[in-house]
Design an enzyme around this catalytic site. Structure first.
Site, PDB file in Angstrom:
ATOM      1  N   GLU A   1      -0.655  -0.041  16.391  1.00 59.83           N
ATOM      2  CA  GLU A   1      -1.410   1.114  15.867  1.00 59.83           C
ATOM      3  C   GLU A   1      -2.488   1.536  16.864  1.00 59.83           C
ATOM      4  O   GLU A   1      -2.677   2.731  17.138  1.00 59.83           O
ATOM      5  CB  GLU A   1      -2.053   0.759  14.521  1.00 59.83           C
ATOM      6  CG  GLU A   1      -2.880   1.912  13.963  1.00 59.83           C
ATOM      7  CD  GLU A   1      -3.870   1.485  12.888  1.00 59.83           C
ATOM      8  OE1 GLU A   1      -3.491   0.710  11.999  1.00 59.83           O
ATOM      9  OE2 GLU A   1      -5.024   1.926  12.951  1.00 59.83           O
TER      10      GLU A   1
ATOM     11  N   CYS B   1       0.868  -1.181   0.000  1.00 54.30           N
ATOM     12  CA  CYS B   1       0.000   0.000   0.000  1.00 54.30           C
ATOM     13  C   CYS B   1       0.908   1.236   0.000  1.00 54.30           C
ATOM     14  O   CYS B   1       2.113   1.115   0.243  1.00 54.30           O
ATOM     15  CB  CYS B   1      -0.880   0.012   1.249  1.00 54.30           C
ATOM     16  SG  CYS B   1       0.099   0.153   2.758  1.00 54.30           S
TER      17      CYS B   1
ATOM     18  N   ASN C   1      -3.721  -7.006   8.654  1.00 63.26           N
ATOM     19  CA  ASN C   1      -4.564  -6.802   7.464  1.00 63.26           C
ATOM     20  C   ASN C   1      -4.566  -8.036   6.567  1.00 63.26           C
ATOM     21  O   ASN C   1      -5.577  -8.360   5.950  1.00 63.26           O
ATOM     22  CB  ASN C   1      -4.160  -5.520   6.733  1.00 63.26           C
ATOM     23  CG  ASN C   1      -2.910  -5.668   5.901  1.00 63.26           C
ATOM     24  OD1 ASN C   1      -2.953  -6.203   4.825  1.00 63.26           O
ATOM     25  ND2 ASN C   1      -1.778  -5.199   6.425  1.00 63.26           N
TER      26      ASN C   1
ATOM     27  N   THR D   1      -7.323   1.217  11.421  1.00 59.68           N
ATOM     28  CA  THR D   1      -7.408   1.458   9.973  1.00 59.68           C
ATOM     29  C   THR D   1      -7.609   0.191   9.137  1.00 59.68           C
ATOM     30  O   THR D   1      -8.106   0.265   8.019  1.00 59.68           O
ATOM     31  CB  THR D   1      -6.122   2.151   9.464  1.00 59.68           C
ATOM     32  OG1 THR D   1      -5.009   1.341   9.844  1.00 59.68           O
ATOM     33  CG2 THR D   1      -5.971   3.544  10.020  1.00 59.68           C
TER      34      THR D   1
ATOM     35  N   HIS E   1       4.849  -5.794   9.221  1.00 55.10           N
ATOM     36  CA  HIS E   1       4.749  -7.179   9.683  1.00 55.10           C
ATOM     37  C   HIS E   1       4.907  -8.138   8.499  1.00 55.10           C
ATOM     38  O   HIS E   1       3.949  -8.740   8.031  1.00 55.10           O
ATOM     39  CB  HIS E   1       3.407  -7.398  10.396  1.00 55.10           C
ATOM     40  CG  HIS E   1       3.332  -6.677  11.700  1.00 55.10           C
ATOM     41  ND1 HIS E   1       2.164  -6.289  12.291  1.00 55.10           N
ATOM     42  CD2 HIS E   1       4.311  -6.264  12.541  1.00 55.10           C
ATOM     43  CE1 HIS E   1       2.419  -5.668  13.431  1.00 55.10           C
ATOM     44  NE2 HIS E   1       3.720  -5.635  13.594  1.00 55.10           N
TER      45      HIS E   1
ATOM     46  N   HIS F   1       2.697   2.207  11.706  1.00 55.00           N
ATOM     47  CA  HIS F   1       1.572   2.103  12.643  1.00 55.00           C
ATOM     48  C   HIS F   1       1.503   3.285  13.610  1.00 55.00           C
ATOM     49  O   HIS F   1       0.505   3.452  14.305  1.00 55.00           O
ATOM     50  CB  HIS F   1       1.694   0.826  13.486  1.00 55.00           C
ATOM     51  CG  HIS F   1       1.687  -0.427  12.679  1.00 55.00           C
ATOM     52  ND1 HIS F   1       2.660  -1.391  12.762  1.00 55.00           N
ATOM     53  CD2 HIS F   1       0.819  -0.866  11.748  1.00 55.00           C
ATOM     54  CE1 HIS F   1       2.385  -2.374  11.922  1.00 55.00           C
ATOM     55  NE2 HIS F   1       1.280  -2.079  11.292  1.00 55.00           N
TER      56      HIS F   1
ATOM     57  N   SER G   1       1.468  -5.237   3.268  1.00 53.55           N
ATOM     58  CA  SER G   1       2.911  -5.166   3.519  1.00 53.55           C
ATOM     59  C   SER G   1       3.659  -6.263   2.767  1.00 53.55           C
ATOM     60  O   SER G   1       4.749  -6.671   3.172  1.00 53.55           O
ATOM     61  CB  SER G   1       3.188  -5.241   5.024  1.00 53.55           C
ATOM     62  OG  SER G   1       2.431  -6.277   5.615  1.00 53.55           O
TER      63      SER G   1
ATOM     64  N   SER H   1       0.660 -10.314  10.183  1.00 52.91           N
ATOM     65  CA  SER H   1       0.099  -9.066   9.640  1.00 52.91           C
ATOM     66  C   SER H   1      -1.420  -9.051   9.821  1.00 52.91           C
ATOM     67  O   SER H   1      -2.131  -9.914   9.304  1.00 52.91           O
ATOM     68  CB  SER H   1       0.475  -8.958   8.156  1.00 52.91           C
ATOM     69  OG  SER H   1      -0.453  -8.154   7.477  1.00 52.91           O
TER      70      SER H   1
ATOM     71  N   HIS I   1      -2.522  -4.346  19.301  1.00 51.36           N
ATOM     72  CA  HIS I   1      -1.816  -3.938  18.081  1.00 51.36           C
ATOM     73  C   HIS I   1      -1.154  -2.569  18.296  1.00 51.36           C
ATOM     74  O   HIS I   1      -1.764  -1.667  18.876  1.00 51.36           O
ATOM     75  CB  HIS I   1      -2.807  -3.866  16.909  1.00 51.36           C
ATOM     76  CG  HIS I   1      -2.122  -3.768  15.584  1.00 51.36           C
ATOM     77  ND1 HIS I   1      -1.625  -2.576  15.094  1.00 51.36           N
ATOM     78  CD2 HIS I   1      -1.815  -4.712  14.664  1.00 51.36           C
ATOM     79  CE1 HIS I   1      -1.057  -2.803  13.917  1.00 51.36           C
ATOM     80  NE2 HIS I   1      -1.166  -4.084  13.634  1.00 51.36           N
TER      81      HIS I   1
HETATM   82  S1  SF4 Z   1      -2.683  -0.287   5.263  1.00 48.30           S
HETATM   83 FE1  SF4 Z   1      -1.916   0.949   6.940  1.00 48.30          FE
HETATM   84  S2  SF4 Z   1       0.022   1.745   6.183  1.00 48.30           S
HETATM   85 FE2  SF4 Z   1      -1.118   1.013   4.405  1.00 48.30          FE
HETATM   86  S3  SF4 Z   1      -2.184   2.834   3.621  1.00 48.30           S
HETATM   87 FE3  SF4 Z   1      -3.573   1.753   4.998  1.00 48.30          FE
HETATM   88  S4  SF4 Z   1      -3.273   2.729   6.999  1.00 48.30           S
HETATM   89 FE4  SF4 Z   1      -1.547   3.276   5.707  1.00 48.30          FE
END
Ligand code: SF4
Length: 294
Positions: A137, A18, A236, A174, A53, A85, A277, A234, A135
């Site tokens: 963040e 990202c 996400n 997020t 991560h 984060h 990531s 990770s 976490h």
């Molecule tokens: S995943 Fe996390 S680091 Fe990547 S754009 Fe979204 S908020 Fe930002």
């Protein structure tokens, strides 16, 4: 001999880093290169916690002199990089008090959530962060609310507050799934909307992840196998794998070597996606191995 039909192998429309992770890595690489081998006592650069991560990314960064330290006490140099984060203002102050410079790689979407938390706390709202309390963040966001809040994904933790604060501010880590956040916020409204109460909901879910999750799900609906490439630690990546697994057979893999040929047996359509990531190169290696195995 009956003709053997090869499966379709399709990459989701959004994979690879990202923008927040890309930006953090670019900055870190620049700092590491500037500091490499210039005769300082502690050449290279340290990051407080893993900057992302993902083991493969961390391995590459370690090759250019990036070292991960897990606490302020372990920082040996005069400069430290904090992760995308983000960190709480308290933690940053503690680092500076040790005469260590801080380079922040906080993603601007995370910064937006931190700023919202700060504003809510200043306006006397009790903050509820929909997210994983452990976490980094989430810990950082709570820190911006001067400790006036809690992090949870379970509305019962909010119901247990005694007394329930009259003013509640709700925002999200997020990387959460938008529909789950909306469900949670509705439950809080149901339990907290009583006389004189005031509830402020702010959507702080990252735009990139919203698109990534939607693209992964769209592909998962058409595929009979999904491979989600990313770090097992990770958040996400795990969330994308969990979403896809509700729709079709799904495996979270870190590299192409993790693919088990037995998974591909009888499959007609294999979908590949990745966490935020994960480097695009790692995704491409997965695509290549799938093509070779099919
Ligand atoms: S995943 Fe996390 S680091 Fe990547 S754009 Fe979204 S908020 Fe930002």
């Amino acid at each position: 001999m009956p003709e053997v039909k090869m499966p379709t192998i399709e990459k989701a429309s959004k994979t690879g880093f990202c923008f927040g992770v890309r930006q953090a890595i670019n900055l870190l690489e620049k700092v590491a290169r500037e500091r490499a081998g210039v005769g300082r006592q502690h050449a290279g650069v340290e990051t407080l916690g893993a900057v992302v991560h993902n083991q493969q990314v961390l391995q590459k960064l370690s090759e250019i002199g990036v070292r991960v330290v897990n606490s302020i006490e372990d920082i040996k140099g005069d400069i430290v990089v904090t992760s995308s984060h983000g960190v709480s203002p308290d933690l940053e102050e503690k680092i500076r008090a040790r005469h260590i410079d801080v380079i922040s790689t906080t993603c601007h979407d995370v910064r937006r959530a931190q700023a919202a938390a700060e504003k809510l706390a200043e306006s006397e709202f009790f903050l509820i962060v929909y997210g994983d309390a452990d976490h980094p963040e989430v810990k950082g966001i709570l820190g911006w609310a001067q400790g006036k809040g809690l992090a949870t994904t379970d509305e019962k933790a909010v119901a247990a507050l005694d007394p329930l604060p009259r003013r509640l501010g709700i925002l999200s880590q997020t990387t959460q799934v938008p529909a789950h956040f909306a469900e949670f916020a509705k439950k809080i409204i149901d339990l907290a909307l009583t006389k004189n109460s005031e509830i402020h909901i702010i959507d702080t879910i990252c735009h990139d992840l919203r698109e990534r999750q939607a693209a992964a799900l769209e592909l998962a609906h058409r595929a009979d196998l999904m491979l989600v490439v990313g770090g097992r630690s990770s958040a996400n990546t795990n969330r994308i794998a969990e979403l896809c697994s509700r729709v079709t057979e799904t495996h979270l893999i870190e590299t192409a070597d993790d693919i088990q040929p037995a998974w591909l047996k009888g499959k007609k359509h294999i979908g590949v996606t990745s966490g935020a990531s994960t480097a695009e190169d790692t995704v491409d290696e997965v695509m290549k191995r799938l093509e070779n195995l099919s």
